[in-house]
Design a protein around this motif. Sequence first.
Motif, PDB file in Angstrom:
ATOM      1  N   GLU B  17      37.973 -23.029  18.306  1.00  0.00           N
ATOM      2  CA  GLU B  17      37.367 -24.617  18.509  1.00  0.00           C
ATOM      3  C   GLU B  17      37.556 -24.953  20.083  1.00  0.00           C
ATOM      4  O   GLU B  17      36.986 -25.935  20.742  1.00  0.00           O
ATOM      5  N   ARG B  20      34.580 -24.820  21.974  1.00  0.00           N
ATOM      6  CA  ARG B  20      33.080 -25.510  21.396  1.00  0.00           C
ATOM      7  C   ARG B  20      32.358 -26.241  22.673  1.00  0.00           C
ATOM      8  O   ARG B  20      31.098 -25.977  22.627  1.00  0.00           O
ATOM      9  N   GLY B  23      30.427 -23.345  23.924  1.00  0.00           N
ATOM     10  CA  GLY B  23      29.584 -22.552  23.178  1.00  0.00           C
ATOM     11  C   GLY B  23      28.530 -23.381  22.523  1.00  0.00           C
ATOM     12  O   GLY B  23      27.473 -22.858  22.050  1.00  0.00           O
ATOM     13  N   SER B  24      28.437 -24.776  22.817  1.00  0.00           N
ATOM     14  CA  SER B  24      27.154 -25.549  22.522  1.00  0.00           C
ATOM     15  C   SER B  24      26.439 -25.887  23.636  1.00  0.00           C
ATOM     16  O   SER B  24      25.286 -26.795  23.360  1.00  0.00           O
ATOM     17  N   ARG B  25      26.475 -25.180  24.558  1.00  0.00           N
ATOM     18  CA  ARG B  25      25.695 -25.404  25.995  1.00  0.00           C
ATOM     19  C   ARG B  25      24.833 -24.067  26.218  1.00  0.00           C
ATOM     20  O   ARG B  25      25.098 -23.089  25.906  1.00  0.00           O
ATOM     21  N   CYS B  43      28.846 -19.132  22.029  1.00  0.00           N
ATOM     22  CA  CYS B  43      27.586 -19.540  21.811  1.00  0.00           C
ATOM     23  C   CYS B  43      27.240 -19.230  20.564  1.00  0.00           C
ATOM     24  O   CYS B  43      26.626 -20.020  19.728  1.00  0.00           O
ATOM     25  N   GLN B  45      28.858 -19.023  17.822  1.00  0.00           N
ATOM     26  CA  GLN B  45      29.764 -19.819  16.901  1.00  0.00           C
ATOM     27  C   GLN B  45      29.112 -21.322  17.015  1.00  0.00           C
ATOM     28  O   GLN B  45      28.964 -22.045  15.860  1.00  0.00           O
ATOM     29  N   TYR B  46      28.793 -21.927  18.194  1.00  0.00           N
ATOM     30  CA  TYR B  46      28.588 -23.394  18.398  1.00  0.00           C
ATOM     31  C   TYR B  46      27.180 -23.609  18.796  1.00  0.00           C
ATOM     32  O   TYR B  46      27.007 -24.696  19.036  1.00  0.00           O
ATOM     33  N   GLY B  47      26.112 -22.593  18.966  1.00  0.00           N
ATOM     34  CA  GLY B  47      24.686 -22.843  18.879  1.00  0.00           C
ATOM     35  C   GLY B  47      24.310 -22.994  20.469  1.00  0.00           C
ATOM     36  O   GLY B  47      23.172 -23.264  20.333  1.00  0.00           O
ATOM     37  N   GLY B  48      25.010 -22.712  21.254  1.00  0.00           N
ATOM     38  CA  GLY B  48      24.617 -22.888  22.710  1.00  0.00           C
ATOM     39  C   GLY B  48      23.930 -21.292  22.731  1.00  0.00           C
ATOM     40  O   GLY B  48      23.664 -20.507  21.903  1.00  0.00           O
ATOM     41  N   GLU B 116      34.985 -30.986  26.760  1.00  0.00           N
ATOM     42  CA  GLU B 116      33.875 -31.906  27.093  1.00  0.00           C
ATOM     43  C   GLU B 116      34.166 -32.432  28.116  1.00  0.00           C
ATOM     44  O   GLU B 116      32.894 -32.848  29.039  1.00  0.00           O
TER      45      GLU B 116
END
Lengths: 670, 670
Positions: B17, B20, B23-25, B43, B45-48, B116
């Motif tokens: 986590e 996150r 990984g989302s970027r 990425c 894992q978190y869609g990046g 973030e």
Amino acid sequence: MTTPPAHDVHAAWLPPEAFRAIGSRRVFVSGSGTVRDEVAQACAQYGGSVVSGEGPVDLVLAVSTAEPLPAVAQAVQGTAGEDGFVFARHDGVTVVLADDPAGLLYGLFHVVRLGESAFGAARPAELHRPATRRRMVDHWDNVDVHPVMGQVERGYSGGSIFWRDGGLRDDLTRVRAYGRLLAASGINAISVNNVNVHATEAHLLTDRLGDVAAIADELRPYGIRVHLSVNFASPIALGGLPSADPLDEGVREWWARATERVYETIPDFGGYVVKADSEGQPGPFAYERTHADGANMLADALAPFGGVVHWRAFVYNHRQDWRDRSTDRARAAHDHFAPLDGRFRDNAILQVKYGPMDFQTREPVSPVIAAMPGTSLAVELQVTQEYTGQQRHVCYLPPQWSEILAFRPWGPGGRAVADVATGGGGLVAVSNVGDDPYWTGHPLAQANLYAFGRLAWDPRLDPAAILDEWIDLTFVPVTNVDPGPLRRTLHAMMDGSWRTYERYTAPLGVGFMVRPGHHYGPDVDGYEYTPWGTYHFADRDGVGVDRTRASGTGFTGQYPQPWSEVYESPEQCPDELLLFFHHVPYEHVLHDGTTVIQHIYDTHFAGVEEVAEARLSWEKLAGAVDPALHDRVRELLDEQLRCAEEWRDQVNTYFFRKSGVPDARGRRIH
Amino acid sequence: MTTPPAHDVHAAWLPPEAFRAIGSRRVFVSGSGTVRDEVAQACAQYGGSVVSGEGPVDLVLAVSTAEPLPAVAQAVQGTAGEDGFVFARHDGVTVVLADDPAGLLYGLFHVVRLGESAFGAARPAELHRPATRRRMVDHWDNVDVHPVMGQVERGYSGGSIFWRDGGLRDDLTRVRAYGRLLAASGINAISVNNVNVHATEAHLLTDRLGDVAAIADELRPYGIRVHLSVNFASPIALGGLPSADPLDEGVREWWARATERVYETIPDFGGYVVKADSEGQPGPFAYERTHADGANMLADALAPFGGVVHWRAFVYNHRQDWRDRSTDRARAAHDHFAPLDGRFRDNAILQVKYGPMDFQTREPVSPVIAAMPGTSLAVELQVTQEYTGQQRHVCYLPPQWSEILAFRPWGPGGRAVADVATGGGGLVAVSNVGDDPYWTGHPLAQANLYAFGRLAWDPRLDPAAILDEWIDLTFVPVTNVDPGPLRRTLHAMMDGSWRTYERYTAPLGVGFMVRPGHHYGPDVDGYEYTPWGTYHFADRDGVGVDRTRASGTGFTGQYPQPWSEVYESPEQCPDELLLFFHHVPYEHVLHDGTTVIQHIYDTHFAGVEEVAEARLSWEKLAGAVDPALHDRVRELLDEQLRCAEEWRDQVNTYFFRKSGVPDARGRRIH
């Protein structure tokens, strides 16, 4: 019988020379067996001969029922009884008659002890019988090397003579030689493993029983029966049962079958030794049963075969909170066992440590010994010097043992501890033997083992006389040296060595003050704030444990009169036990007029001086004893002196820092 | 890179986590290697996604010389330097530029820490550089299980992650995961075996070097170099030479060849760590050579390959006679090493424990740190909690370390300890990691390791801020729980925990009072009469060690002004070090107006109350953290409370018995 070569293992109190008087004579021996072998070997060395009963004879060693007996033997009267013998000198012939081979063996060793004097003037028949049927040593030997305690728990003489690295030794020569030494001192029973029965050792009862049988085979020629320490939880650990409840039929049946198999393998097996509910060992408390229930279960399993169980009374709370002043470890054995008097089977022997604590240099006699007239009690002594110098210090213990044995719990007119023991389970001791070439680490510690055997045979023997026997056997002069100086020096070094040790260690019966764990050397507060129940409560004003009824733990109430009153009173209490029973100010005046604090200083200076004197005396014996043995003892005396000085300085400094009272004689306190 | 499964090994400060935000970027990463692998995994894992430099991008992670760089990166200025990175937020893109892969890795973990917030408002370019080139942890891990010390000496977290039962572990997954955790805290050097180099471990230098190479292979992706503890007598033990004399040509040649072979196998090998002439280890004294001679010999062997030797200054007489009041262990390192200043090679680092004794809860800063301006010094800290609760007690150590690092040996205007360290060999610490699922036994002890790495990177960081980082990384909220209470509770439990620990243990800097051997729990006199040189000299009137020039051992004279005068004076000496420098009466009044004896009582009662409060606070967090972790900490807090009460009661009782002074507030002293 093989005696290990002299350069390898010390002969202890059975050097070949001890057999010279016998070996140079014409000896009639009835039957075959150990006595014949011993005599034949001695004669081969010293020119004597084993003769038939018809020609001239100097010594007769015969079982009374043997045929034909030499005529002279028939003139000697007396029934020897089990293990006993009749000794006489008649018409120029020395005669030993026994009723059984064991008695004949003890008679032979009696002649060995007497040496030439056995062949002097005529002597009327003397009947020699042991005071008790069973005279036992316990070994705290582990099969697997224990990560903390090693191969022998509280062993100070190297490894075990039985076990090595997880199994029976390949060569059991020393076991047989050990049996011979024990027999010559009067011992006839031995337990071969630690009372703390760990996982591997538990299996000696079942799948590793063959190891025990092999040991029994080596000891049998010397009349010694083997006993085994067993784990109370064996039905669970070995039998896969869900319980070890002594009243559970399945459990009882398991012990019955296991015991049956033991006797199938070792028909003369002695029995079991058990430490239960003690220092982490399992026991009947887990099933809300009494120790009588536990002991009786094993007694019942053993009874059909004539075996006995030795059940140790060493039960106390070893997780005590030092802040809890109401709990007194000294009370524990009496609290647990006295109410059970009369409830043990005849073949259950309650094995009681001589004192209420744990083999300290000075303790009162355990009140349990006076509290269980309906129970067969054995008194347990500690030959291994756990708290008395660990076979690095000279500490000849028989004076302590004799004091204990002569103590009369019911007062001057009553029976002595020796009477309780001989009327019950006799004496048991923890052995001090290991695979050290001198058997006992310190060569002079051999005397403790020898003397224990002699006291187990006859608790009324004089410690100094036993020491004479041991000196004459062990140090048979091989050249034309006058034995007088050696004997005088050894007496000077050993007779008072227990009191010397007491002087430089914990004062006035307070006990402990040793380094935790290994128990060697001083650490005054080492056990003061621990769960072990061994405290001295020293503060800036005074020291000692109040065990009175009036203001303390009430332990004094466990004694019968007059001791209950004597111990209760700080005025009447013997000085040497004052701090065991009372917390007193440092300025409390002892019976000799000195204060407690000055007594502490005086005894600690004196004790060290006595060790220094012993060391000087021993130096002067160079040339009079075997050089290797002399060196060993000399090195150990150096260590003893170093350690005694450490004790003196730590104890004196500790009490000076606390009390602030200077030494009246102005000696150096650090 | 494999992260061990979560149910098996705790993720510590790198749970998935924590990645996150990254990984989302859309992330541009230059080159291949660890940073790319980390980003790709996050990425996935978190869609990046990992993107090329041409399209839209949220985050740039690039080595500045990489081609092509995204345009936005070219707008960011700054030279990162070795291990450093430039961080900026520009035109809606977060940019990390480094000069080397290691710097890029540290930049990545910086973004992880920011989460973030790394993607919020614009930030001008910030240059991040480590304060020192080498940031090191030492492992006291044994290859063979040591009979007393076990697999890890002073290890409280299970076995070694490197070694098991005499050899390298088959599965080195955890070594790699450990490297990842270390890199995320800033560490870049590790020694993989105990400074007490026993027989087996000595062979890591030669025939078992392959084991070291295998560890180096696992750690290299995270920029961590491997160092090795070596035995000074290796030329004798391994090389068969007759001597280990550092000035002997044959010996020097042996080390040169051995070192050459090491670098053939491990080209980025870091160097050697040596404990010589210390607690039984061999060293140059045997050849009448100095420690500079010894260190320089190894430095010369390492120099051609860029390696360093860490030579420990922990040299003292551990066979001191407690009766000898003229010897002071605190003086030893300065006495031995200060005269050698300027005589060590540039690549010889003198590794100095922070205090003159041995990692106590409270000691003055070692005077050696101020005495050797011509020598490269490393300051050694102890993350493993040998004397600070052994990872059974919560004891967040960075406040102690920060005090040490901020201490100015030459007074207010002078340089701080941190300056000496960053100008020399940096910080080294003994690791607290083992094969425990939580890495450190006590889950909260992870914070000490994390914080050590952060302080090694920047010694001026605030301990409370580091704790915030650690909390936010470790306890990333997975549900919609408000993180505030958890954070507040952990601060309340941890910020002051070192001072709490100090309150219930040895008072006013006097140190020790621990159980000998294992060092856990109290034993006030445990080391008082031993050869270790660690005494408190308490008597009925007072307590403490007189280390003044006026009447004591003169240790205060080892400090420069003003501390030499401050420590010399019982009035000026800081209270918390009073008994380290002075023997004072129990009625001595501290700066806060309480007497020493009342301070002892007060702090010991207060310390226990603080532990009890921490325990209650933690109870309330049930449900807010992983249940298994909560249970583990709860059980440990129970033990901490029990042990703190034991400390309180033993210390208070000890001093009450000695001083006779009652507690002014009438609380219960046993």
